[in-house]
Design a protein around this motif. Structure first.
Motif, mmCIF file in Angstrom:
data_model
loop_
_atom_site.group_PDB
_atom_site.id
_atom_site.type_symbol
_atom_site.label_atom_id
_atom_site.label_comp_id
_atom_site.label_asym_id
_atom_site.label_seq_id
_atom_site.Cartn_x
_atom_site.Cartn_y
_atom_site.Cartn_z
ATOM 1 N N ASP B 189 18.377 -15.186 -31.309
ATOM 2 C CA ASP B 189 19.139 -13.977 -31.577
ATOM 3 C C ASP B 189 18.209 -12.770 -31.562
ATOM 4 O O ASP B 189 17.015 -12.899 -31.785
ATOM 5 C CB ASP B 189 19.844 -14.079 -32.933
ATOM 6 C CG ASP B 189 20.861 -12.965 -33.120
ATOM 7 O OD1 ASP B 189 20.612 -12.068 -33.953
ATOM 8 O OD2 ASP B 189 21.894 -12.966 -32.419
ATOM 9 N N GLY B 190 18.772 -11.603 -31.298
ATOM 10 C CA GLY B 190 17.959 -10.398 -31.263
ATOM 11 C C GLY B 190 17.429 -10.012 -32.636
ATOM 12 O O GLY B 190 16.329 -9.503 -32.769
ATOM 13 N N ALA B 191 18.241 -10.246 -33.673
ATOM 14 C CA ALA B 191 17.834 -9.967 -35.056
ATOM 15 C C ALA B 191 17.258 -8.574 -35.246
ATOM 16 O O ALA B 191 16.294 -8.399 -35.990
ATOM 17 C CB ALA B 191 16.860 -11.032 -35.565
ATOM 18 N N MET B 193 17.192 -4.938 -36.876
ATOM 19 C CA MET B 193 17.502 -4.654 -38.267
ATOM 20 C C MET B 193 18.865 -3.974 -38.423
ATOM 21 O O MET B 193 19.602 -4.253 -39.355
ATOM 22 C CB MET B 193 16.415 -3.789 -38.903
ATOM 23 C CG MET B 193 15.169 -4.573 -39.271
ATOM 24 S SD MET B 193 15.496 -5.883 -40.474
ATOM 25 C CE MET B 193 15.356 -7.327 -39.461
ATOM 26 N N LEU B 715 19.959 -13.852 -42.156
ATOM 27 C CA LEU B 715 18.540 -13.612 -41.898
ATOM 28 C C LEU B 715 17.658 -14.431 -42.832
ATOM 29 O O LEU B 715 16.439 -14.387 -42.724
ATOM 30 C CB LEU B 715 18.213 -12.116 -42.016
ATOM 31 C CG LEU B 715 18.729 -11.265 -40.856
ATOM 32 C CD1 LEU B 715 18.416 -9.786 -41.096
ATOM 33 C CD2 LEU B 715 18.128 -11.722 -39.528
ATOM 34 N N ALA C 41 21.204 -4.106 -43.920
ATOM 35 C CA ALA C 41 20.986 -4.829 -42.666
ATOM 36 C C ALA C 41 21.505 -6.252 -42.729
ATOM 37 O O ALA C 41 21.784 -6.844 -41.698
ATOM 38 C CB ALA C 41 19.509 -4.835 -42.302
ATOM 39 N N ASP C 46 18.237 -10.941 -47.820
ATOM 40 C CA ASP C 46 17.285 -11.651 -46.972
ATOM 41 C C ASP C 46 16.298 -10.741 -46.277
ATOM 42 O O ASP C 46 15.351 -11.229 -45.650
ATOM 43 C CB ASP C 46 18.039 -12.424 -45.868
ATOM 44 C CG ASP C 46 18.881 -13.566 -46.428
ATOM 45 O OD1 ASP C 46 19.986 -13.796 -45.897
ATOM 46 O OD2 ASP C 46 18.419 -14.212 -47.389
ATOM 47 N N PHE C 103 14.722 1.674 -39.337
ATOM 48 C CA PHE C 103 15.782 1.123 -40.173
ATOM 49 C C PHE C 103 15.216 0.376 -41.373
ATOM 50 O O PHE C 103 15.804 0.360 -42.443
ATOM 51 C CB PHE C 103 16.697 0.212 -39.340
ATOM 52 C CG PHE C 103 18.097 0.109 -39.870
ATOM 53 C CD1 PHE C 103 18.543 -1.064 -40.468
ATOM 54 C CD2 PHE C 103 18.965 1.180 -39.777
ATOM 55 C CE1 PHE C 103 19.841 -1.164 -40.963
ATOM 56 C CE2 PHE C 103 20.268 1.089 -40.263
ATOM 57 C CZ PHE C 103 20.705 -0.084 -40.859
ATOM 58 N N LEU C 135 11.723 -7.227 -43.966
ATOM 59 C CA LEU C 135 11.619 -7.618 -42.561
ATOM 60 C C LEU C 135 11.527 -6.393 -41.670
ATOM 61 O O LEU C 135 12.199 -5.390 -41.897
ATOM 62 C CB LEU C 135 12.845 -8.436 -42.147
ATOM 63 C CG LEU C 135 13.019 -9.799 -42.790
ATOM 64 C CD1 LEU C 135 14.281 -10.470 -42.266
ATOM 65 C CD2 LEU C 135 11.809 -10.681 -42.532
ATOM 66 N N ARG C 137 11.391 -5.730 -37.353
ATOM 67 C CA ARG C 137 11.444 -6.379 -36.045
ATOM 68 C C ARG C 137 10.671 -5.586 -35.002
ATOM 69 O O ARG C 137 10.409 -6.078 -33.925
ATOM 70 C CB ARG C 137 12.914 -6.499 -35.612
ATOM 71 C CG ARG C 137 13.209 -7.382 -34.419
ATOM 72 C CD ARG C 137 12.691 -8.774 -34.505
ATOM 73 N NE ARG C 137 13.583 -9.715 -33.840
ATOM 74 C CZ ARG C 137 13.315 -10.993 -33.624
ATOM 75 N NH1 ARG C 137 12.165 -11.494 -34.031
ATOM 76 N NH2 ARG C 137 14.181 -11.780 -33.027
#
Lengths: 289, 825, 163
Positions: B189-191, B193, B715, C41, C46, C103, C135, C137
Motif C-alpha cells: 500500500d502507498g501508506a 500520511m 497502520l 492520519a 498508530d 502532514f 510515522l 513516509r
C-alpha cells in the motif's frame, strides 16, 4: 473512524465506579487511559452505552513499598510511570523493560498497567513479568474484594476473571530476594509500536556463587494465554548458568508452548523463537550477575 | 560530491528553504480535510463487505429519513459511465452499477449535516447482494471456467504484453553461462500520511470546484468531465497542500466524482474524507508480481540475453495496470547493455483492491530480481558483483535494445562512488559470519515520454506574469506540489533566470482554474518537464525586458543581464538611466522605496515595460522531443523518457543466525540527479525514497483472508518503517549534468527507492548464504532458509517461490505460447 | 448529551461544548476552535500525526476523549510560536529540510517538544526514541533527527524562546 454514541461519566471514587458499572449490567465500560478501549470502540469491537472514566481516582495511582517485602503498584500508573520508576526498575527490571518497550511514547503516556492486564491479550507486555514476579491483583466488587494471583487472572485471549461489576485497583508484589535478575525479551518486526510475536520473561534468583536458586519463566504469545515453562525452571534449578545450560534450556522451552500459525508468524517459527529467546535471556542474565 | 565543474549560479544549486514549509511549520497549511465552508455537508461512502457480488437491490429509504441526511446516492444517481486511468481500459464507474468487485468497492454515498449522522446513515442503507464466487489468486482467475470479473475481459486478463528485441534463443545458444531465477513480492500500500479527501462546492451556475488531495489536478479534471458529463472547464480542480502521494493519488478515484455528485444534488459544499481503512481498500499501489528471468552471459560476464516472464496480480480494476505491465519489461533494458530481451507480461484481474502505480512504478521488483540474479551470476563466474556491473554498464548516448536513447547515463560513477564511500573492497568477502554487504543498481525515467491520454498537448506549460509594478513575479503551473518541492524548483529556476530571489517569485500550482495544463506529479517528471517550461517562460520574460532596454538604450541586447534584482549594464549609460528614473520617480512620488542610484531595478524596468505595452507575461512549454530510435512496437512509449536516472545502493547488514532477525546497519546511496537544483530537497528525496524501499523490503505486505477482506488494514498492522528502523546513511549526490534537463537537472523522487531492495537481498546472501527472493524479507523467511541450507549442506540457498506461483508461471507460459501461435498465423 | 469542559489550549482558557463521544482531536479541529494544525492520519493511535501535549506529555489526541481531557493543559502546533516568534523547533524543521509533505510535521514537532522539555540535550538515539511513535513516509526521518538536534542547541526550556 468515529466512535459510536455513548454517554460519559467520571467517577469520583472507586465505589462509585463499581456501583455504576454494576447497575449497567455489562453495558458500561471502565476507561482508564483509553488507548485500548478507544480503538476497540472505533473498530466496533465493543459498543457500551456508558463510559465510566476512572482517571480522577488518584488513589489508584502511585507506587508504595508497604513493608520490607511488599510493593504496591496502582492500576492507573501509565507505562511511562512504570518504566520511569526507579523502584520498579530496581526491584522488577523485567516489568520496567516490558512497560518501556510497549507501543510508542504517546501510547505509553496514556496506557495504564491496569488496562494492559484487563486486555488479557497473549501479547500484552506487562502480564509476563507480573506473572514472573508472582504478582497478585486486587479486584474490588460491590461488597467485597479478592486477590487473584496474576497467573490465574487471564483465562484466554482477551478473557480474564474480572467480573462485570468489579474494578481492579492495585497490583501487589513481593519484593524479590537479593540477587534476583529479571529480563524481558520481546520479538517483533519493527523496532517501535510492535506487538510481540513471542515474548519471554526470565527471572532467576542466584546464590552468591552464581548457582540458580529459583527460576520463573513466562512465555507470551505462544499459547491462548501466558504459560510458565516448568520443565525449564526445573532444569535450571540448582545449576550454574553456562552456555550449554542456556542451550539446553532453549531446546526444552519449546515443549511448554503451543503456538499457532497466524498472519504474523508460523507455529514452527514461534517455537524456534521461544528456544532462541530463552537461551538469550539466560545468557543476558549470566553477564549481568 | 560534484563530478564536474558547474557554472556558478545565484539561486539554484544551493540549499533553499522551501516556499510551502513556513505554513506547514506553523500548522497554518490547509490540507483538504481542513477546508470548511458555511453550509457544508459531510459525506460518507458505503463500501462493499463482500469481494464479488451482484447488487440485486439497494434500499436507501431508511437512510434518507434519518434527520440530518440531505442526500443518499447510488449508481441510479451517478450513472454507468465508464472511466479510469488508461483510456483503452476504462473499467470503473463512480458507484457500483450492477456488481461489486472487491471488499471496499464503493456502493452508495451519503451527505449529511455532520460526520456522525452521515456514517450512521450508511448503516441504514440496505444492500441485497447475490454473492458470486470470488477469485483472490491469478491462478484461479486464469483457470478454465473462472468467474468473470469484467464482462469485457472474459479471460480476466487486463493486458498481455509480448515483446522480443533481438533474438534470445540465438543468444542462449552461444552463452557461456545461463541462470534462471524467480522472484515474488507482496501487494503493498502507498501508506501516505494524508488519506484521500475531497471538498466539492457548486456555484449558482452549476459549475463545480473540487479541492482534492491529488497528484494530478489535470487528469482529475478531465476524468470528472467524463464522469459528471460536464464541460471540462466547468469543473475546477484545486490541489491544496497534499500530504504525500507516491502514486496512488496519480489518478482520479471514485471518491472525487462521488463528492461532486453529492454537491451537485444538494447544491451545498460537501466534504468527504477517507478513513484509513478506505485508503487501504482503494489501494492503487504496488502490484504483486511473479518474475521468472532466464539470463545469459558470455565468458567475460557480458550480458547476452534476458528472457523475462511475469504475472501481475492486478486486483479488481485496471488503474495504471496497463502502463505497469509495459514498464515491467521496458525498464530492464537499461542501465546495462542488454542486446537481446524477450518479455512476456500478463496482468490479471482478481477480486481485491486494485493495484496501480507506486513509487518506482514497474521498475522495482523486476529490478530486485535482476540485480539479485546478477549477484548470483557474479558468484558463478567468481567475479566481484560491482565489477560485473561496471563491465556491463551502458554509457551516455547509447540506445537500449528497445530503442530508448539513454541520454546521460552515469551508472559507473554511481557504482564507483558508492563502492569507495562504503569501503566495499575492504569489506566484501571479509566480514564475519552473520555480517554482509550487498549492492544494487537502479534505473528510472525522468518523466514519461507520452501523456496518459493520446494527445499532442504540451506536457507542461508555465506562465510567468510580472505584476504591473514589477515587485512580484507569479508563476502559474498546473503541476502538483506534494511536498517534494516542485513549487520551490519553479521559483528557483524563475529566480535564477530573472536575477531575482526565491522570495520574489510566487507560485500558483495545481489549480486547473488558474493554471495552464501540466500533466502532474507522476513518473518523476516535474523537475525536468515543468522545470524546462519554467525556464522557457522566464527566458521569455527576460527577452522582453532585455530587448526593451536594448531598444531604449540603443545598445545590443547582450550588453545587459539580469542579476541581483537589477538590469545590469544600464548603469553604463547614465543619461538614459536618468531619463527613465526621473519618470519613474515622478510616477512613484510618495513611495518609500524608490531607487536613487545604481542600475535600473527589475521593478523599474517592468513598470516601464507595463506602461509601454501592458502586462509582462512569459509562456514556456515543454514536450519531449524525439526520444526513441524506433517506435514500432506496442507500448513503446511506456518506458521512453527524455532522460533516465541511475543510482547505486550498498547495504551493510547483520543477520542474527539464531532468530533470522535482520538489521540493516548502514546504507550508502549514490544517485545521479544531473544537477541538484535544491540540495536539501534532493537529499530529502534520496533519504525518503531509500527508506520507503527499505520499509517495503522488510515490513510491507497486504494480507487477505479467504473472503478477500484485508486483514491488516490499519497502520499498526500494516507496518512501515519508524525512526528506529532506519539505518545510518551516506547519501552521495552525483551531478553529471543532464543535457536534456533544465540546468542539467533530472529526477530524484523515485529512482532511489529501487536499488535498496536488491542491495538488502544481496547483503543477506553475503551475510549468511540465504538468498531470499520473496518479499518482504522477514526474519522467519531468513531463518527457514538457513535451516534449509543446513539440511541441504550447501553454502548458499536460494529460496524457491511458493509452488502456487510456480504453477502460475507455467500457466503464463502456456498463454504466451498460445499468443505466439496466433501471432505467427 | 453534550457536556461543558474546560481546556487550557496554548495558554488560553476555553469553555467548550462537547459530545461524550468526541475525541480531543475532533474538538481541536472542529468549528469551536478551528485548530486544524493537528492532523488525523489513522485515528487509531498508530501514526502520531495527531500528537499534542496534554499536561506536558505527548499523547495521540485521536485516542483521548475530550471529556476525559477536561481541566487539562493542551499544547498544539499552533502554540509553538510565541508572540509571533517561531520556536527553535519550527525554525530547525524549516531550515534543515525536515518538512516535506508536512502532514506528519505538527505531530512530529510536538513529540520533539515533549522530548526537549524533559531531555534538553538528547543523543541522536534518544531523539529517535522520542519520535518512535510518529510515522513519516516522506523524509526517512534523517532530517527530522538533524532538526531536533539543531533545535536542542537553541532550546531554552518550556518557553521555547530562541537564545
Amino acid at each position: 473512524m468515529i466512535l459510536p454514541r455513548f454517554e460519559y461519566t467520571a467517577a469520583t471514587t472507586p465505589e462509585e465506579a463499581i456501583s455504576v458499572i454494576a447497575s449497567h449490567e455489562g453495558k458500561a465500560e471502565i476507561m482508564a487511559g483509553g488507548t485500548d478501549i478507544m480503538v476497540n470502540m472505533k473498530r466496533r469491537v465493543v459498543h457500551p452505552d456508558l463510559i465510566v472514566s476512572i482517571h480522577n481516582l488518584d488513589q489508584l495511582r502511585g507506587f508504595d513499598q508497604r513493608s520490607k517485602t511488599q510493593f504496591r503498584i496502582g492500576v492507573l500508573n501509565t507505562m511511562h510511570d512504570i518504566a520511569a520508576s526507579g523502584k520498579v526498575t530496581n526491584y522488577f527490571p523485567a516489568l520496567a523493560t516490558a512497560a518501556g518497550g510497549m507501543g510508542s511514547p504517546q501510547i505509553r503516556n496514556r496506557a495504564t498497567i491496569g488496562g494492559n492486564l484487563v486486555s488479557s491479550r497473549p501479547a500484552a507486555d506487562t502480564i509476563g513479568p507480573l506473572i514472573g514476579y508472582g504478582a497478585r491483583v486486587r479486584l474490588q466488587g460491590l461488597k467485597d474484594e479478592r486477590l487473584v494471583p496474576m497467573e490465574n487472572f487471564c483465562t484466554g485471549p482477551g478473557e480474564c476473571v474480572l467480573f462485570d461489576n468489579e474494578l481492579m485497583t492495585d497490583i501487589l508484589l513481593d519484593i524479590p530476594r537479593p540477587n534476583t535478575h529479571g529480563v524481558y525479551l520481546k520479538f517483533g518486526t519493527r523496532k517501535s509500536m510492535e506487538i510481540s510475536i513471542v515474548s519471554v520473561t526470565m527471572i532467576l534468583t542466584l546464590d552468591n556463587s552464581g548457582v540458580c536458586q529459583e527460576a520463573r519463566i513466562v512465555l507470551g504469545a505462544v499459547a491462548p494465554t501466558f504459560v510458565r515453562a516448568p520443565e525449564v525452571e526445573r532444569l535450571l534449578q540448582g545449576q550454574r548458568l553456562s552456555e550449554e545450560l542456556a542451550r539446553q534450556a532453549g531446546e526444552l522451552a519449546q515443549q511448554s508452548c503451543s503456538p499457532i500459525t497466524d498472519s504474523r508468524a508460523s507455529a514452527e517459527y514461534r517455537r524456534m523463537l521461544v528456544s532462541a529467546l530463552t537461551r538469550k535471556s539466560i545468557l543476558q542474565i549470566s553477564t549481568l550477575k | 560530491m560534484t563530478t564536474q565543474t558547474t557554472p556558478s549560479y545565484s539561486v539554484i544549486g544551493k540549499r533553499q528553504v522551501r516556499k510551502d514549509v513556513p505554513e506547514k511549520a506553523t500548522g497554518a497549511a490547509k490540507y483538504t480535510a481542513d477546508i470548511a465552508f458555511p453550509n457544508m455537508l459531510e459525506g460518507a461512502v458505503l463500501c462493499s463487505p463482500v469481494a464479488h457480488a451482484r447488487i440485486l437491490n439497494i434500499d436507501t429509504s431508511k437512510a434518507k429519513q434519518l434527520p440530518g441526511v440531505k442526500a443518499v446516492i447510488t449508481a441510479k444517481d451517478t450513472g454507468d459511465i465508464l472511466w479510469g486511468h488508461s483510456p483503452a481500459r476504462y473499467d470503473e464507474t463512480t458507484l457500483a452499477v450492477d456488481k461489486v468487485r472487491h471488499v471496499g468497492d464503493q456502493v452508495a454515498a451519503v451527505a449529511a449535516t455532520d460526520e456522525q449522522t452521515a456514517k450512521e446513515a450508511l448503516e441504514l442503507i440496505k444492500v441485497d447482494y447475490e454473492e458470486l464466487p470470488a477469485i483472490f489468486d491469478p491462478i484461479d482467475a486464469l483457470a478454465e471456467g473462472a468467474p468473470v470479473i469484467h464482462d469485457r475481459y472474459p479471460d480476466n486478463i487486463t493486458i498481455q504484453v509480448h515483446n522480443h528485441f533481438g533474438d534470445v534463443e540465438k543468444a542462449f545458444a552461444r552463452a557461456h553461462h545461463i541462470r534462471t531465477d524467480r522472484f515474488v513480492n507482496s501487494k503493498t500500500d502507498g501508506a501516505m500520511m494524508e488519506p484521500q479527501a475531497c471538498v466539492a462546492k457548486p456555484d449558482l451556475s452549476g459549475r463545480l470546484t473540487l479541492w482534492t488531495s491529488t497528484q494530478v489536478s489535470h487528469y482529475v479534471q478531465r476524468t470528472l468531465a467524463i464522469a459528471l458529463k460536464m464541460p471540462v472547464d466547468h469543473i475546477r480542480v484545486i490541489a491544496p497542500n497534499v500530504g504525500g502521494g507516491f502514486g496512488p493519488k496519480a489518478s482520479a478515484h471514485p471518491y472525487e466524482p462521488i463528492t461532486c455528485f453529492l454537491a451537485k444534488i444538494t447544491r451545498r459544499p460537501v466534504r468527504l474524507v477517507l478513513d484509513r481503512e478506505q485508503v487501504f481498500w482503494h489501494n492503487r499501489a504496488r502490484h504483486k508480481y511473479v518474475h521468472e528471468m532466464k539470463t545469459a552471459v558470455d565468458r567475460e560476464g557480458h550480458l547476452l540475453a534476458l528472457d523475462h516472464l511475469s504475472v501481475l496480480d492486478g486486483g479488481a480494476y485496471s488503474s495504471f495496470g496497463v502502463i505497469t505491465t509495459y514498464y515491467n519489461g521496458s525498464l530492464l533494458t537499461g542501465p546495462y547493455r542488454l542486446p537481446n530481451m524477450k518479455y512476456d507480461g500478463i496482468r490479471v484481474y482478481t477480486n481485491k483492491p486494485a493495484s496501480g502505480s507506486l513509487r518506482g512504478h514497474g521498475g522495482i521488483t523486476n529490478r530486485a530480481c535482476f540485480e539479485a540474479q546478477l549477484d548470483m551470476i557474479a558468484r558463478d563466474l567468481n567475479m566481484d558483483p560491482i565489477e560485473l556491473r561496471l563491465k556491463n554498464k551502458m554509457g551516455s548516448d547509447e540506445v537500449t535494445c528497445c530503442g530508448y536513447y539513454t541520454g546521460n547515463l552515469s551508472v559507473g560513477e554511481c557504482l564507483e562512488a558508492a563502492r569507495d564511500k562504503s569501503k566495499w573492497t575492504e569489506k566484501k568477502g571479509k566480514l564475519p559470519p552473520g555480517k554482509g554487504i550487498g549492492v544494487g543498481t537502479g534505473f528510472f525515467v525522468s518523466g514519461a515520454g507520452a501523456s496518459v491520454y493520446r494527445s499532442e498537448v504540451p506536457h507542461s506549460t508555465v506562465i510567468l506574469h510580472v505584476s504591473d509594478d514589477g515587485s512580484q513575479v507569479t508563476a502559474y503551473s498546473g503541476s502538483n506540489e506534494l511536498g517534494q518541492g516542485s513549487n520551490t524548483v519553479i521559483a528557483m529556476i524563475a529566480a535564477e533566470v530573472l536575477g531575482l530571489t526565491v522570495d520574489d517569485i510566487q507560485v500558483i500550482s495545481g489549480d486547473t482554474g488558474r493554471c495552464p495544463v501540466d500533466l502532474g506529479a507522476y513518473s518523476s517528471r516535474q523537475t525536468l518537464m515543468t522545470g524546462h517550461a519554467t525556464k522557457k517562460a522566464a527566458e521569455a520574460v527576460r527577452s522582453q525586458i532585455l530587448e526593451a532596454i536594448a531598444d531604449l538604450f540603443q545598445m545590443p541586447v547582450d550588453a545587459f543581464t539580469l542579476g541581483d534584482g537589477m538590469v545590469l549594464g544600464t548603469e553604463k549609460n547614465p543619461e538614459k538611466l536618468k531619463l527613465i528614473r526621473d519618470k519613474y520617480r515622478r510616477e512613484h512620488r510618495a513611495f518609500a522605496d524608490v531607487p536613487t542610484d545604481g542600475p535600473l531595478t527589475f521593478r523599474e524596468v517592468n513598470r516601464y515595460l507595463y506602461n509601454q505595452s501592458g502586462s509582462v507575461v512569459g509562456k514556456g512549454t515543454y514536450s519531449p522531443g524525439e526520444i526513441q530510435e524506433f517506435k514500432d512496437w506496442k507500448g513503446s512509449a511506456v518506458g521512453s523518457s527524455p532522460a533516465y536516472s541511475t543510482q547505486t545502493c550498498i547495504a551493510e547488514v547483520t543477520v542474527d543466525l539464531e532468530t533470522g532477525k535482520l538489521t540493516v546497519d548502514k546504507v550508502t546511496l549514490a544517485h545521479d540527479c544531473g544537477f541538484a537544483l535544491n540540495r536539501t530537497a534532493v537529499e530529502g528525496q534520496m533519504e525518503g525514497s531509500m527508506c520507503h524501499g527499505l520499509s517495503e523490503t522488510l515490513f510491507e505486505q497486504m494480507l487477505f483472508d479467504d473472503k478477500g477482506q484485508l486483514v491488516n488494514r490499519t497502520l499498526g498492522d500494516y507496518k512501515i518503517a519508524t525512526a528506529l528502523d532506519v539505518p545510518e546513511l551516506d547519501a552521495i549526490i552525483i551531478e553529471t549534468n543532464e543535457p536534456a534537463g533544465p540546468f542539467g537537472a533530472k529526477e530524484v523522487g523515485e529512482g532511489c527507492i529501487i536499488p535498496i531492495l536488491p542491495a538488502i537481498i544481496n547483503a543477506i546472501s553475503d551475510a549468511c548464504g540465504a538468498v531470499i527472493m520473496d518479499l518482504p524479507v522477514t526474519s522467519e523467511k531468513i531463518l527457514m532458509a538457513l535451516k534449509a541450507k543446513e539440511d541441504a549442506k550447501t553454502d548458499r540457498f536460494v529460496s524457491e517461490i511458493p509452488p502456487n506461483e510456480l504453477k502460475l508461471l507455467d500457466i503464463a507460459r502456456e498463454i504466451t505460447q498460445k499468443w505466439e501461435q496466433n501471432f505467427k498465423k | 448529551m453534550k457536556m461543558v469542559i474546560h481546556l487550557n489550549i496554548n495558554g488560553k482558557e476555553h469553555e467548550l461544548l462537547v459530545k461524550p463521544n468526541e475525541t480531543l482531536a475532533q474538538v481541536l479541529r472542529g468549528p469551536q476552535l478551528n485548530l486544524t494544525g493537528t492532523k488525523q492520519a489513522c485515528e487509531l493511535g498508530d501514526c502520531g500525526a495527531c500528537t499534542v501535549l496534554m499536561n506536558g506529555r505527548a499523547v495521540n489526541s485521536c485516542l483521548v476523549l475530550a471529556a476525559q481531557a477536561d481541566g487539562s493543559e493542551i499544547e498544539t502546533v499552533e502554540g509553538l510560536a510565541v508572540e509571533g516568534r517561531l520556536s527553535p523547533i519550527q525554525e530547525a524543521f524549516m531550515e534543515d529540510g525536515a518538512i516535506q509533505c508536512g502532514f506528519c510535521s505538527p505531530g512530529m514537532m510536538m513529540s520533539a517538544k515533549a522530548l526537549l522539555d524533559k531531555t534538553p540535550s538528547p543523543t541522536r538515539n534518544q531523539i529517535r526514541l522520542g519520535i518512535a511513535g510518529n510515522l513519516c513516509r516522506c523524509t526517512g526521518y534523517y532530517k527530522i533527527v538533524n532538526a531536533i538536534e539543531t533545535a536542542a542547541h537553541h532550546y531554552n526550556g518550556k518557553e521555547g524562546k530562541s537564545e
